[in-house]
Design an enzyme around this catalytic site. Structure first.
Site, PDB file in Angstrom:
ATOM      1  N   ASP A   8       0.862  -1.180   0.000  1.00  0.00           N
ATOM      2  CA  ASP A   8       0.000   0.000   0.000  1.00  0.00           C
ATOM      3  C   ASP A   8       0.906   1.240   0.000  1.00  0.00           C
ATOM      4  O   ASP A   8       2.135   1.129  -0.178  1.00  0.00           O
ATOM      5  CB  ASP A   8      -0.999  -0.044   1.173  1.00  0.00           C
ATOM      6  N   CYS A  65       2.956  -3.351   4.026  1.00  0.00           N
ATOM      7  CA  CYS A  65       2.075  -2.250   4.423  1.00  0.00           C
ATOM      8  C   CYS A  65       2.697  -1.611   5.661  1.00  0.00           C
ATOM      9  O   CYS A  65       3.906  -1.752   5.876  1.00  0.00           O
ATOM     10  CB  CYS A  65       0.628  -2.711   4.613  1.00  0.00           C
ATOM     11  N   THR A  67       2.259  -2.271   8.954  1.00  0.00           N
ATOM     12  CA  THR A  67       2.666  -3.296   9.927  1.00  0.00           C
ATOM     13  C   THR A  67       2.886  -4.667   9.296  1.00  0.00           C
ATOM     14  O   THR A  67       3.443  -5.552   9.944  1.00  0.00           O
ATOM     15  CB  THR A  67       1.571  -3.475  10.990  1.00  0.00           C
ATOM     16  N   HIS A  98       8.833 -25.144   7.461  1.00  0.00           N
ATOM     17  CA  HIS A  98       7.800 -25.928   8.160  1.00  0.00           C
ATOM     18  C   HIS A  98       6.393 -25.673   7.616  1.00  0.00           C
ATOM     19  O   HIS A  98       5.582 -26.580   7.589  1.00  0.00           O
ATOM     20  CB  HIS A  98       7.795 -25.587   9.654  1.00  0.00           C
ATOM     21  N   HIS A 133       5.681 -32.217   8.226  1.00  0.00           N
ATOM     22  CA  HIS A 133       4.948 -30.950   8.121  1.00  0.00           C
ATOM     23  C   HIS A 133       3.775 -31.032   7.143  1.00  0.00           C
ATOM     24  O   HIS A 133       2.828 -30.260   7.238  1.00  0.00           O
ATOM     25  CB  HIS A 133       5.885 -29.821   7.687  1.00  0.00           C
TER      26      HIS A 133
HETATM   27  C1  RB5 Z   1      -2.600   2.209   6.514  1.00  0.00           C
HETATM   28  O1  RB5 Z   1      -2.849   3.361   7.246  1.00  0.00           O
HETATM   29  C2  RB5 Z   1      -2.259   1.062   7.458  1.00  0.00           C
HETATM   30  O2  RB5 Z   1      -3.386   0.715   8.195  1.00  0.00           O
HETATM   31  C3  RB5 Z   1      -1.721  -0.111   6.683  1.00  0.00           C
HETATM   32  O3  RB5 Z   1      -0.551   0.247   6.027  1.00  0.00           O
HETATM   33  C4  RB5 Z   1      -1.359  -1.331   7.502  1.00  0.00           C
HETATM   34  O4  RB5 Z   1      -0.508  -1.019   8.558  1.00  0.00           O
HETATM   35  C5  RB5 Z   1      -2.490  -2.185   7.916  1.00  0.00           C
HETATM   36  O5  RB5 Z   1      -2.327  -3.240   8.531  1.00  0.00           O
END
Ligand code: RB5
Length: 148
Positions: A8, A65, A67, A98, A133
């Protein structure tokens, strides 16, 4: 080896770094977007990369993204995808060995470029071990198909 990659807008910068890093290894990598830092929605790119991997045209996928969490949840909704979000290399290695993970996700708000490189290296060089596995992978597939 052919890699599909997507992100993203939050993951865009780290994705560009990883694309350059992977190309230096002479691995083919295709960017499924996003292609700029304009606000967008991570499920779009999760779906594109996941479908590219499931089609068999790509050997593995990478998603970025903020996180790695949202984009990995979305990718795992595609039948046949085993996407793992990693913040260190050991989990990425074992996810391949695994869990036969076929998509790697990480977060640009969580890790820096050198950690991302180490995670990518671990993921791309490790190989699925099969054996004991496989039974568990088969069970995951059964859950996916509503057979368990
Ligand atoms: C975007 O603001 C953020 O929510 C996205 O990049 C991500 O971290 C979602 O899990």
């Amino acid at each position: 080896m052919k890699i599909a990659i997507g992100s993203d807008h939050i993951g865009y910068g780290l994705k560009l770094h990883i694309i350059d890093y992977i190309r230096l290894k002479n691995i083919v990598i295709t960017d499924f977007g996003t292609h700029n830092e304009e606000r967008t929605d991570y499920p779009i790119y999760a779906k594109k990369v996941a479908e590219a991997v499931v089609s068999g045209e790509y050997d593995a996928g990478i998603l970025v993204c903020g996180t790695g969490v949202g984009i990995s949840i979305a990718a795992n909704k595609v039948d046949g995808i085993r996407c793992v979000v990693c913040s260190e290399a050991y989990s990425a290695k074992l996810a391949r060995e695994h869990n036969n993970a076929n998509v790697l996700a990480f977060g640009s708000r969580v890790i820096g470029t050198s950690t991302a490189e180490a995670i990518v290296d671990a993921f791309l060089t490790a190989e699925y071990e099969g054996g004991r596995h496989q039974k568990r992978i088969d069970m995951i597939t059964k859950i996916e198909r509503g057979e368990m």
